[in-house]
Write a protein that holds these residues in place. Structure first.
Motif, mmCIF file in Angstrom:
data_model
loop_
_atom_site.group_PDB
_atom_site.id
_atom_site.type_symbol
_atom_site.label_atom_id
_atom_site.label_comp_id
_atom_site.label_asym_id
_atom_site.label_seq_id
_atom_site.Cartn_x
_atom_site.Cartn_y
_atom_site.Cartn_z
ATOM 1 N N PRO A 270 -6.547 0.426 -2.445
ATOM 2 C CA PRO A 270 -7.126 1.081 -3.621
ATOM 3 C C PRO A 270 -6.222 0.911 -4.838
ATOM 4 O O PRO A 270 -4.995 0.909 -4.723
ATOM 5 C CB PRO A 270 -7.215 2.551 -3.196
ATOM 6 N N THR B 55 0.854 -1.190 0.000
ATOM 7 C CA THR B 55 0.000 0.000 0.000
ATOM 8 C C THR B 55 0.880 1.227 0.000
ATOM 9 O O THR B 55 1.665 1.448 0.935
ATOM 10 C CB THR B 55 -0.921 0.010 1.232
ATOM 11 N N SER C 142 -10.971 -1.075 -6.004
ATOM 12 C CA SER C 142 -10.134 -1.366 -4.846
ATOM 13 C C SER C 142 -10.394 -2.807 -4.429
ATOM 14 O O SER C 142 -11.367 -3.429 -4.855
ATOM 15 C CB SER C 142 -10.454 -0.425 -3.680
#
Length: 299
Positions: free
Chosen positions: A176, A32, A188
């Motif tokens: 996402p 992420t 996402s």
């Protein structure tokens, strides 16, 4: 009282932008990162042969599953999700929103459009401005292929009872891939690893004001007790006219739920399939319907 679920041995490792869980025969890594910067967006746009990018592209985000004994890998990446967006003239089945609709929608967002014709010398690169994608993840090099599920085999389904049970969550990630607030869409995925299974939901959501709502879900499920190891994949698409969804609002004057992908999905899946997976919003989008598949891995 139901017996407590035993916690299997597992290991979690972390870095600033990455988390990995090793459990049983699996290694699962979630990355992420912040929104891609200008240089990263330029490089990605070049890969996409010039297609304009969504407002927010998370090009460095990814999720990777690896089944170690079979060397089977399955991944989710923003670049591949955007590669599945139609770049070029839209054809029947692409689910494109007609130009007349998009112009009316743009008026609602930006005010009156000019009546002046576009200069004849202006060239455009057509693409699906809704960024509709039927991306469901992709398999890395492997001789294991997806095959149609057996409707009479209960192990070829995703057990909702198990997923809604109050088992501890050993590992969780919400990642996402891209969002476009101007065009009200985004993709996402979320991952849950529980003591008995792993579950992934990849969801694309689209809202075009006064035209339609659309959801495309890909679900991946694996029970750690399956023998031989079995992965179930369910791919589903729904859409409906805007007004039909709007009528489901709990409060007529509160439009907030129409920006919530979970509420949109709940409404679309709650309607008869003849409405949302066959007729849809009249776009003839090929993503409508549900497909259930399995992959049998090597133990």
């Amino acid at each position: 009282m139901a017996a407590a679920t035993s916690i299997p041995q597992h290991k979690i490792s972390e870095s600033p932008n990455s988390r990995t869980i090793e459990i049983g025969d699996w290694r699962i890594t979630a990355q992420t990162n912040p929104i891609s910067n200008a240089g990263e967006c330029g490089a990605l746009q070049a890969v996409l042969t010039g297609m304009p990018l969504p407002e927010m592209t998370f090009g460095n985000n990814s999720l990777e599953l690896e089944h170690i004994p079979s060397q089977w890998k399955y991944s989710f990446r923003a670049q591949d999700a955007l590669k599945a967006v139609k770049f070029g003239e839209l054809q029947e089945g692409d689910g494109g929103v007609k130009v007349g609709y998009s112009e009316a929608w743009l008026r609602s967002r930006t005010g009156p459009l000019t009546d002046l014709p576009m200069p004849k010398t202006m060239t455009t690169k057509p693409y699906d401005w809704t960024y509709t994608t039927t991306y469901s993840g992709h398999q890395e090099s492997s001789d294991i292929s997806w095959q149609a599920a057996d409707s009479d085999n209960t192990s070829h389904t995703i057990p909702l009872a198990e997923l809604t049970r109050q088992d501890p969550i050993l590992f969780y990630a919400e990642i996402p891939l891209f969002e476009d607030e101007l065009h009200d869409n985004g993709a996402s995925h979320l991952l849950r690893v529980m003591p008995t299974c792993l579950f992934i939901l990849l969801r694309f959501t689209l809202r075009v004001d006064n035209v339609l709502f659309r959801t495309f879900d890909s679900r991946i499920y694996h029970s750690f007790s399956s023998e031989p190891p079995l992965v179930v994949r369910e791919i589903s698409g729904w859409e409906a006219p805007y007004d039909r969804v709007k009528r489901q609002l709990p409060k007529r004057d509160d439009l907030t739920p129409m920006t919530d992908p979970n509420w949109i999905a709940k409404v679309l899946t709650g309607m008869p399939s003849e409405v949302t997976q066959r007729a849809g919003a009249g776009t003839k989008w090929r993503g409508l319907g549900t497909k259930l598949e399995i992959a049998v891995l090597k133990p």
